[in-house]
Design an enzyme around this catalytic site. Sequence first.
Site, mmCIF file in Angstrom:
data_model
loop_
_atom_site.group_PDB
_atom_site.id
_atom_site.type_symbol
_atom_site.label_atom_id
_atom_site.label_comp_id
_atom_site.label_asym_id
_atom_site.label_seq_id
_atom_site.Cartn_x
_atom_site.Cartn_y
_atom_site.Cartn_z
ATOM 1 N N SER A 102 34.197 35.770 44.548
ATOM 2 C CA SER A 102 35.099 35.601 45.680
ATOM 3 C C SER A 102 36.538 35.991 45.357
ATOM 4 O O SER A 102 36.826 37.141 45.060
ATOM 5 C CB SER A 102 35.003 34.156 46.188
ATOM 6 N N ASP A 243 35.477 39.043 48.442
ATOM 7 C CA ASP A 243 34.119 39.159 48.997
ATOM 8 C C ASP A 243 34.099 39.049 50.514
ATOM 9 O O ASP A 243 33.031 38.981 51.115
ATOM 10 C CB ASP A 243 33.174 38.137 48.363
#
Length: 445
Positions: A102, A243
């Site tokens: 992420s 992401d």
Amino acid sequence: MSNRKYFGTDGIRGRVGNAPITPDFVLKLGWAAGKVLARHGSRKIIIGKDTRISGYMLESALEAGLAAAGLSASFTGPMPTPAVAYLTRTFRAEAGIVISASHNPFYDNGIKFFSIDGTKLPDDVEEAIEAEMEKEITCVDSAELGKASRIVDAAGRYIEFCKGTFPNELSLNGLKVVVDCANGATYHIAPNVLRELGATVIAIGCEPNGVNINEEVGATDVRALQARVLAEKADLGIALDGDGDRVIMVDHEGNKVDGDQIMYIIAREGLRQGQLRGGAVGTLMSNMGLELALKQLGIPFSRAKVGDRYVLEKLQEKGWRIGAENSGHVILLDKTTTGDGIVAGLQVLAAMVRNHMSLHDLCSGMKMFPQILVNVRYTAGSGDPLENEAVKAVTADVEATLGNRGRVLLRKSGTEPLIRVMVEGEDEAQVTAFAHRIADAVKAV
């Protein structure tokens, strides 16, 4: 979650090369997941990743493990986390796997699973995978080994999905938008979505090289976006994380618009259009200004624990459709199954176009309270600072002074020996002093 050996609240994550993010572990994880998922019948798995250089190594390891268990893998290449959730649903795959950490730096990576309906794997499935991890790898017969393939039109499919969440009768013609893709998984998606809807697009953070993901760009660092919005005299800026499951925006004056403000805009627009079902879910960190602004609109508001997993759980518990964290995770269950930065951004753009209002003006109905956060490191094993009587006394005194015009929140970090002290109120100087007063009491423990 406390009895888990590997799975955390957001899958498995760590530094590449250190357990558990090693090739041998990930190969075995693929095998264990394959053994468990094969029991459900389908033998197709979707695998996506962000732009970290380690993604190549880890997807190969996952593929080998899955194949040994008899499951076939379909690769999307670099693809946002919410895109993998969407593709898992539309391909009727048994599961989707995302290789990403992420918003973390490039040297971290992680593995996250989605179930066939595009939501997080049920706890019992994760527990079954962990149980398989304790066994020796056994390979299915050669005739039953899994295969690998690529989904060549994955990006195009997801671009069309995103565009489909934007009202057909509206267009972005005449809007100049700067989009920052964090050198991450949305680099080939977000600019195209915006262009195809009619916007003039200036793209930054769209040159991934494997090691520059989230580096001074994206939702966790909007300074480059703010500067570019002002330099280009753009109508707004949109920052996504590595992401693509977070979004932070910037108005035409260069002001940051966070997840709380984004949820306020979307919830208010849903109310105006008669499409809002129930209320909105924030977290313990959501700004008090959000709660008061929603209250004025008659929109119920509930706080979940910090983490998009807990926001989703609270939404499901209440049967509501919209939730967000101030960090930019925005979950719109009438549009998708997980946090989606592009889709959330499009709903804000729709509100701008429909109401002929700037992003700055759309935010004006919500007054953000000053919120001060101080992190205090403590020695693990030296007692719980949150149970200390002196800390409790100072906290109670501050809460009494603030009354119903402010909040105090003390919580432990889930990953480090830190106490996070948050004080919120109307006067910035006052809440800053209060936060440091409580922090000093924690340090003295």
